[in-house]
Design an enzyme around this catalytic site. Sequence first.
Site, PDB file in Angstrom:
ATOM      1  N   PRO A   2       0.835  -1.207   0.000  1.00  0.00           N
ATOM      2  CA  PRO A   2       0.000   0.000   0.000  1.00  0.00           C
ATOM      3  C   PRO A   2       0.867   1.254   0.000  1.00  0.00           C
ATOM      4  CG  PRO A   2      -0.820  -1.610   1.584  1.00  0.00           C
ATOM      5  CD  PRO A   2       0.511  -2.112   1.113  1.00  0.00           C
ATOM      6  N   GLU A   3       0.547   2.171  -0.904  1.00  0.00           N
ATOM      7  CA  GLU A   3       1.300   3.410  -1.016  1.00  0.00           C
ATOM      8  C   GLU A   3       0.429   4.578  -0.562  1.00  0.00           C
ATOM      9  OE1 GLU A   3       3.460   3.602  -4.740  1.00  0.00           O
ATOM     10  OE2 GLU A   3       3.606   1.419  -4.828  1.00  0.00           O
ATOM     11  N   LYS A  60       3.401   7.019   4.291  1.00  0.00           N
ATOM     12  CA  LYS A  60       2.703   5.757   4.537  1.00  0.00           C
ATOM     13  C   LYS A  60       2.392   5.543   6.018  1.00  0.00           C
ATOM     14  CE  LYS A  60       5.271   3.739   0.679  1.00  0.00           C
ATOM     15  NZ  LYS A  60       6.203   2.660   0.255  1.00  0.00           N
ATOM     16  N   ASN A 186       6.576   1.732  -5.215  1.00  0.00           N
ATOM     17  CA  ASN A 186       7.025   1.233  -6.510  1.00  0.00           C
ATOM     18  C   ASN A 186       6.137   1.679  -7.672  1.00  0.00           C
ATOM     19  OD1 ASN A 186       9.258  -0.196  -7.508  1.00  0.00           O
ATOM     20  ND2 ASN A 186       7.989  -1.967  -7.965  1.00  0.00           N
TER      21      ASN A 186
END
Length: 300
Positions: A2-3, A60, A186
């Site tokens: 999760p970003e 995050k 990513n």
Amino acid sequence: MPELPEVERARKLLHERCVGRKITRVCAADDSIVFVGVGKADIEAQLLGRKVVGSGRRGKQFWLLLSGGLSLLMHFGMTGEVHIQGETLSHYRKIEVDVGETWPPQYTKLELEFNHMRVAYTDPRRLGRIRTFLGDASESPMVAKLGFDPVLDPPSPEDFARAVMRRKTPIKALLLNQEFSAGVGNWIADEVLFQSQIHPAHFANALSREQTDLILDQLKRVCVTAVEVNAESKLFPKTWLFHYRWAKGRSHTAQLPDGRNIEFVTVGGRTSAFVPDVQMLAPPPKTEDVPVDRSKRRRK
């Protein structure tokens, strides 16, 4: 993993459902990896009876502000997620926890009950972290060390250019550095560089001012756009690389709808998706020989 957009979605959900409510029951897993610096009995005692008065996020890291000045800080790691009993949540990728009719869900690490509403934090791979902090959560060590947040406080083009051009590292690796740009993971980094038409292995200190301006613009645009649609991936623009980047390791070649190939390279220890037709790798900057000032040589 999760970003920023997925974490913001979770924070928003908890804010909408929990603020103003009192925690009436707490059940924590006996997991010294996920819970940092606090045991099962201690965290249950710390949280029980407190009212949720607010929430926050940086990168995050996200948190619930509780009565008495306590903050409950959370990080999802690779597979963390929050669930509300009886609600189906949308996700940008296939999740590893199937809630179904079972409650609490499998892999639950922390369950909070607010009278008849129940919230669960799950984490199959145990790479997420939960901790408490007494005081302003933004001053906690895990939050204070983070860099700028592309949604909350993006830098000026001048400051961004200066920070980027002095780094002798691939731009993809720099964007993934949470002490530089908090919340970028990513897929966001790959999307930003694809939209900017810059190869992920391009050295940061070899970028032009025009390129750094473009990267900053795309970084803000990608993050804000994803947040505005609540991280619902089917609502992401169809021109995004995101929709076509997940084919690595499958039998067919990853391609854009127009037939351009998507290739993969490891940069900064992470697999990076890029389109070689528009993201060409420039040679690394040459180190110039520094002339020796012989007049300052020490006499014997």
